[in-house]
Design a protein around this motif. Structure first.
Motif, short mmCIF file in Angstrom:
data_model
loop_
_atom_site.label_atom_id
_atom_site.label_comp_id
_atom_site.label_asym_id
_atom_site.label_seq_id
_atom_site.Cartn_x
_atom_site.Cartn_y
_atom_site.Cartn_z
N TYR A 136 19.79 25.82 -31.74
CA TYR A 136 18.98 24.61 -31.57
C TYR A 136 18.41 24.58 -30.16
CZ TYR A 136 17.42 19.78 -31.71
OH TYR A 136 16.65 18.65 -31.68
N PRO A 137 17.09 24.77 -30.05
CA PRO A 137 16.17 25.18 -31.13
C PRO A 137 16.40 26.64 -31.49
CG PRO A 137 15.01 25.12 -29.04
CD PRO A 137 16.39 24.61 -28.76
N PRO A 138 16.07 27.03 -32.73
CA PRO A 138 16.31 28.41 -33.14
C PRO A 138 15.48 29.39 -32.29
CG PRO A 138 15.86 26.99 -35.03
CD PRO A 138 15.53 26.20 -33.81
N SER A 139 16.16 30.36 -31.70
CA SER A 139 15.44 31.33 -30.86
C SER A 139 16.31 32.57 -30.69
CB SER A 139 15.10 30.73 -29.49
OG SER A 139 16.28 30.38 -28.81
N ILE A 140 15.64 33.67 -30.43
CA ILE A 140 16.31 34.93 -30.15
C ILE A 140 15.88 35.38 -28.76
CG2 ILE A 140 16.60 37.33 -30.86
CD1 ILE A 140 15.93 36.52 -33.70
N GLY A 141 16.84 35.77 -27.96
CA GLY A 141 16.50 36.14 -26.60
C GLY A 141 17.38 37.26 -26.08
N ILE A 142 17.10 37.62 -24.85
CA ILE A 142 17.84 38.66 -24.15
C ILE A 142 18.60 38.00 -23.00
CG2 ILE A 142 17.65 40.82 -22.84
CD1 ILE A 142 14.93 41.23 -24.26
N LEU A 143 19.86 38.31 -22.88
CA LEU A 143 20.68 37.71 -21.82
C LEU A 143 20.62 38.61 -20.59
CD1 LEU A 143 22.59 35.49 -20.91
CD2 LEU A 143 24.49 36.83 -21.81
N ASN A 161 22.19 40.97 -5.32
CA ASN A 161 22.77 42.30 -5.46
C ASN A 161 21.98 43.12 -6.48
OD1 ASN A 161 24.49 44.47 -6.48
ND2 ASN A 161 26.12 43.56 -5.27
N HIS A 162 21.95 42.64 -7.71
CA HIS A 162 21.19 43.33 -8.75
C HIS A 162 21.09 42.41 -9.96
CE1 HIS A 162 25.31 44.12 -10.10
NE2 HIS A 162 24.79 44.29 -11.32
N ALA A 163 20.32 42.84 -10.93
CA ALA A 163 20.22 42.16 -12.22
C ALA A 163 20.50 43.17 -13.31
CB ALA A 163 18.85 41.53 -12.41
N GLU A 164 21.08 42.69 -14.38
CA GLU A 164 21.43 43.59 -15.49
C GLU A 164 21.21 42.87 -16.81
OE1 GLU A 164 26.24 42.80 -15.68
OE2 GLU A 164 25.45 44.15 -14.12
N ILE A 165 20.93 43.66 -17.83
CA ILE A 165 20.79 43.13 -19.19
C ILE A 165 22.16 43.17 -19.85
CG2 ILE A 165 19.68 43.39 -21.42
CD1 ILE A 165 17.82 42.48 -19.19
N SER A 166 22.66 41.97 -20.24
CA SER A 166 24.03 41.87 -20.76
C SER A 166 24.11 41.95 -22.27
CB SER A 166 24.67 40.56 -20.29
OG SER A 166 24.60 40.46 -18.88
N GLY A 167 23.00 41.69 -22.97
CA GLY A 167 23.03 41.74 -24.43
C GLY A 167 22.00 40.80 -25.02
N ALA A 168 22.11 40.62 -26.34
CA ALA A 168 21.21 39.72 -27.06
C ALA A 168 21.82 38.33 -27.13
CB ALA A 168 20.95 40.26 -28.45
N GLN A 169 20.95 37.34 -27.31
CA GLN A 169 21.39 35.95 -27.35
C GLN A 169 20.69 35.23 -28.49
OE1 GLN A 169 20.30 33.35 -23.99
NE2 GLN A 169 22.44 32.72 -23.88
N LEU A 170 21.48 34.57 -29.33
CA LEU A 170 20.94 33.82 -30.47
C LEU A 170 21.26 32.35 -30.28
CD1 LEU A 170 19.62 33.72 -33.29
CD2 LEU A 170 21.90 34.11 -34.27
N SER A 171 20.23 31.52 -30.25
CA SER A 171 20.40 30.08 -30.12
C SER A 171 20.03 29.41 -31.44
CB SER A 171 19.51 29.53 -28.99
OG SER A 171 19.85 30.12 -27.76
N ASP A 186 10.02 37.59 -26.97
CA ASP A 186 8.58 37.88 -26.85
C ASP A 186 8.19 38.18 -25.41
OD1 ASP A 186 9.09 35.34 -26.04
OD2 ASP A 186 7.35 34.43 -26.98
N LEU A 187 8.87 37.53 -24.45
CA LEU A 187 8.59 37.82 -23.05
C LEU A 187 9.10 39.21 -22.69
CD1 LEU A 187 7.60 37.09 -20.26
CD2 LEU A 187 9.73 35.86 -19.87
N GLY A 188 10.25 39.59 -23.25
CA GLY A 188 10.75 40.93 -23.00
C GLY A 188 9.79 42.00 -23.47
N LEU A 189 9.22 41.80 -24.67
CA LEU A 189 8.24 42.76 -25.19
C LEU A 189 6.99 42.78 -24.32
CD1 LEU A 189 8.59 41.93 -28.99
CD2 LEU A 189 9.45 43.96 -27.80
N LEU A 190 6.57 41.61 -23.85
CA LEU A 190 5.38 41.55 -22.99
C LEU A 190 5.62 42.26 -21.66
CD1 LEU A 190 2.53 40.48 -22.51
CD2 LEU A 190 3.55 38.33 -21.70
N LEU A 191 6.81 42.09 -21.08
CA LEU A 191 7.12 42.76 -19.83
C LEU A 191 7.12 44.27 -19.99
CD1 LEU A 191 10.01 40.47 -18.49
CD2 LEU A 191 7.71 40.71 -17.52
#
Length: 226
Positions: A92-99, A80-90, A161-166
């Motif tokens: 273990y292992p420590p990481s910051i991402g986009i949901l 149907n579609h894709a959407e950005i839902s928010g930020a994600q903080l993990s 980092d992948l979001g910034l690269l895209l």
């Protein structure tokens, strides 16, 4: 010297012997009548009580099994579609991402409910960036009503980092292409729980570049990177 002959069984002798003993013959007849009455009672109980309860369930089970094995129509999945839902903080292992959430419309053409127990595979972002997909909904899965289309939301973690690269790669384009491929595990019928695995999924779509550009400065304070 006389040799004794072994006793010879003569048909009717036992019955004749019993006939000479009236009380034994009477008890034997009573036992036969009681046995026949018990067998008749058990047969009526089975026919009137147990059989009506057991037989329909047995027939339905066989019908459902045969239908799933031979005449089942596979659920069809369309992106149907894709959407950005928010930020994600993990942690273990420590990481910051986009949901990112991919919404898949699943149509169930069967006369019974089915459930998606799991979806495994990958998403290729921008034609060459792979992201793993391992979606396992809680409980018994996402149940799909018969003859209806149900939207299923599949969460995917997109590294920052992948979001910034895209964003850099798609500076001249308003949309970023992606492709979802994988396998889905399905359970047919909430009653009989007949399972079947490895339904293929292969769908393509695009996501707005603006959605990624908007979530990064708002969530991570990186407005200077846009």
């Amino acid at each position: 010297m006389r040799i004794a002959r072994p006793p010879v069984s003569v048909p009717g002798r036992r019955e004749a012997g019993l006939a000479r003993i009236p009380h034994l013959t009477h008890r034997h007849a009573q036992f036969d009548v009681a046995t026949r009455n018990l067998e008749s009672t058990l047969l009526r109980f089975w026919t009137m009580t147990l059989l009506p309860r057991w037989f329909p369930g047995f027939v339905l089970t066989c019908f459902a099994t045969l239908s799933w094995g031979g005449c089942v129509s596979k659920p069809t999945m369309h992106l149907n579609h894709a959407e950005i839902s928010g930020a994600q903080l993990s942690t273990y292992p420590p990481s910051i991402g986009i949901l990112m959430t991919v919404v898949v419309d699943v149509y169930n053409p069967n006369s019974y409910d089915v459930a998606i127990r799991a979806m495994r595979g990958q998403v290729v972002m921008g034609n060459n960036h792979l992201l793993p997909v391992d979606f396992r909904p809680p409980g018994n899965g996402v149940w799909l009503a018969s003859g209806r289309t149900t939207s299923m939301r599949v969460p995917i973690s997109l590294p920052l980092d992948l979001g910034l690269l895209l964003l850099q790669e798609s500076a001249a384009a308003p949309f970023i292409p992606y492709r979802l491929t994988g396998r889905a595990d399905v359970t047919a019928s909430n009653t009989f729980r007949i399972e079947s695995d490895d339904y293929a999924v292969d769908e393509q779509g695009t996501i707005s570049r603006q959605q990624i550009a908007a979530i990064i400065p708002n969530s991570f304070g990186l407005s200077g990177s846009m």
